[in-house]
Write an enzyme that holds these catalytic residues in place. Structure first.
Site, PDB file in Angstrom:
ATOM      1  N   LYS A   1       0.818  -1.218   0.000  1.00  0.00           N
ATOM      2  CA  LYS A   1       0.000   0.000   0.000  1.00  0.00           C
ATOM      3  C   LYS A   1       0.852   1.269   0.000  1.00  0.00           C
ATOM      4  O   LYS A   1       0.414   2.297  -0.494  1.00  0.00           O
ATOM      5  CB  LYS A   1      -0.977  -0.004   1.178  1.00  0.00           C
ATOM      6  CG  LYS A   1      -0.309   0.162   2.535  1.00  0.00           C
ATOM      7  CD  LYS A   1      -1.302   0.001   3.673  1.00  0.00           C
ATOM      8  CE  LYS A   1      -0.616   0.300   4.989  1.00  0.00           C
ATOM      9  NZ  LYS A   1      -1.288  -0.293   6.148  1.00  0.00           N
TER      10      LYS A   1
ATOM     11  N   ARG B   1      -7.676   0.660  16.734  1.00  0.00           N
ATOM     12  CA  ARG B   1      -8.131   0.871  15.364  1.00  0.00           C
ATOM     13  C   ARG B   1      -9.085  -0.285  15.086  1.00  0.00           C
ATOM     14  O   ARG B   1     -10.070  -0.423  15.797  1.00  0.00           O
ATOM     15  CB  ARG B   1      -6.938   0.968  14.391  1.00  0.00           C
ATOM     16  CG  ARG B   1      -7.315   1.675  13.087  1.00  0.00           C
ATOM     17  CD  ARG B   1      -6.141   1.804  12.119  1.00  0.00           C
ATOM     18  NE  ARG B   1      -5.746   0.525  11.524  1.00  0.00           N
ATOM     19  CZ  ARG B   1      -4.791   0.387  10.608  1.00  0.00           C
ATOM     20  NH1 ARG B   1      -4.110   1.424  10.190  1.00  0.00           N
ATOM     21  NH2 ARG B   1      -4.492  -0.804  10.111  1.00  0.00           N
TER      22      ARG B   1
HETATM   23  C1  LIG Z   1      -0.273  -0.968   6.777  1.00  0.00           C
HETATM   24  C2  LIG Z   1      -0.533  -2.228   7.478  1.00  0.00           C
HETATM   25  C3  LIG Z   1       0.520  -3.129   7.705  1.00  0.00           C
HETATM   26  C4  LIG Z   1       1.959  -2.827   7.334  1.00  0.00           C
HETATM   27  O1  LIG Z   1       2.535  -2.002   8.295  1.00  0.00           O
HETATM   28  P1  LIG Z   1       4.095  -1.569   8.187  1.00  0.00           P
HETATM   29  O2  LIG Z   1       4.324  -0.805   9.418  1.00  0.00           O
HETATM   30  O3  LIG Z   1       4.218  -0.766   6.950  1.00  0.00           O
HETATM   31  O4  LIG Z   1       4.875  -2.822   8.128  1.00  0.00           O
HETATM   32  C5  LIG Z   1       0.221  -4.323   8.310  1.00  0.00           C
HETATM   33  N1  LIG Z   1      -1.035  -4.618   8.686  1.00  0.00           N
HETATM   34  C6  LIG Z   1      -2.080  -3.785   8.486  1.00  0.00           C
HETATM   35  C7  LIG Z   1      -3.435  -4.190   8.920  1.00  0.00           C
HETATM   36  C8  LIG Z   1      -1.862  -2.559   7.869  1.00  0.00           C
HETATM   37  O5  LIG Z   1      -2.890  -1.729   7.680  1.00  0.00           O
END
Ligand SMILES: *Cc1c(COP(=O)(O)O)cnc(C)c1O
Length: 360
Positions: free
Chosen positions: A36, A131
């Site tokens: 993402k 969250r």
């Molecule tokens: C964005 C996200 C991640 C990745 O997090 P990083 O800190 O970039 O490794 C993992 N799990 C969820 C649910 C996310 O939204």
């Protein structure tokens, strides 16, 4: 060449993925690569897969469509809990989604039944970051209802920390996830394939050997892309921090005062900026601004250059210390933090330039 532009080095991303996948594998943890942060850029995703991630995870269906349109065939996970209005597209697009709402799970099941498929889910548990996620007390009751759904398969349970509340993964919350998983498995006589405990904030705990052995899955984005763990944002040993570099062009270069002249009110963004009086300085205007990037997350590679501020279309920098070595038409290079990377990847005004080469 396009200006401004973001260069992307897939070889460095592949190297980072390989390094982190090996570390996690040594601790019994499988890695999903999170795309993402680069809006599902296909060459970045391919680099992650070459580096050994076993799934691609993204929060947006549009990004996953982009990966699929590029012909990338892998296991796809939707990281953001689906909107009720999007369940058909979710079932059509991804193998698995993260979920926390029964109404959505029921609708996903109906959508999957009508297509004659089974949709896999990771049930998210909120362990305090506040969250997404089912509150721990409710997990058994939710699982009971999900198991009654015809076309949903529970692939695992997971939690997400360090995102909203800044809660860090520790022995208490990771053991709580492991205990919940064990309780679910016993109560319903099933086997959960993934206990998806952490994102990039879990790396220090993994390398310290402090992760409960039951936790066997991590979703890694920032650490692969930018080579940093996300508790202290320290560079991760053996990884590259410079897979992405942003270049903007000098469009005006003039000696002017360091403090605005005249009566002052709000700037273009409704702020009241402060100015330090350094007398006359050499000011460069660059062709990038708040519309394209998170200016607070940019750092000039040349430490003698100082960012003074930005409007939507210009970045203003003090280049007095490099006077004589910089001219209109020159490019200035910046490193980016995660917020600035996401913004630059999302901006259609920033060119994306893939560097050649693969990691070893
Ligand atoms: C964005 C996200 C991640 C990745 O997090 P990083 O800190 O970039 O490794 C993992 N799990 C969820 C649910 C996310 O939204």
């Amino acid at each position: 060449m396009n200006s401004p532009r973001l260069t992307i080095d897939p070889g460095k991303i592949e190297h980072n993925a390989r390094t982190l996948v090996a570390l996690c594998r040594d601790h019994g943890i499988e890695v999903g690569g999170v795309t993402k942060g680069v809006c599902g850029q296909p060459e970045v995703a391919r680099a992650m897969l070459r580096g050994g991630v076993t799934a691609l995870c993204d929060s947006r269906l549009e990004n996953i469509h982009r990966l699929q349109a590029a012909g990338i065939d892998t296991y796809y996970v939707l990281l953001r809990v689906p909107a009720l209005s999007a369940v058909d597209a979710v079932v059509d697009t991804v193998d698995c989604s993260l979920n926390s709402e029964l109404a959505v799970l029921r609708a996903l099941s109906d959508a999957a039944v009508s297509r004659g498929v089974v949709h896999e889910v990771i049930l998210m548990v909120d362990l305090g970051d506040l969250r997404e996620g089912i509150w721990p007390d409710d997990v058994i009751a939710v699982v009971r209802q999900v198991l009654a759904l015809q076309a949903i398969r529970i692939k695992g349970i997971g939690t997400n920390l360090s995102c909203f509340g800044g809660v860090v993964p520790d022995a208490a919350n990771m053991n709580q996830l492991a205990d919940l998983a064990r309780a679910v498995e016993r109560q319903f006589n099933l086997q959960l394939q993934w206990l998806s405990g952490v994102n990039s904030s879990g790396l220090e705990m993994i390398v310290a050997g402090a992760m409960p052995p039951a936790i066997n899955h991590a979703r890694l984005g920032e650490s692969i892309l930018l080579g940093r763990e996300t508790i202290h944002r320290r560079p991760w040993a053996g990884t590259h921090q410079d897979a992405f570099t942003l270049y903007a062009e000098v469009v005006e270069l003039k000696t002017k005062p360091s403090v605005p002249v005249g009566e002052r009110a709000e700037d273009a963004f409704g702020h009241h900026p402060e100015f330090e009086d350094r007398g006359m300085i050499v000011r460069a205007l660059l062709n990038i601004g708040r519309e394209d990037v998170d200016v607070e997350g940019m750092a000039p590679l040349d430490p003698r250059i100082r960012i003074l501020g930005a409007s939507s279309g210009y970045l203003v920098a003090d280049v007095s210390s490099v006077k004589g070595a910089i001219a209109v038409g020159n490019e200035v290079a910046f490193s980016l933090n995660y917020a600035a990377l996401v913004a630059a990847m999302t901006s259609e005004y920033v060119g994306k330039h893939l560097l050649p080469g693969r990691g070893e």
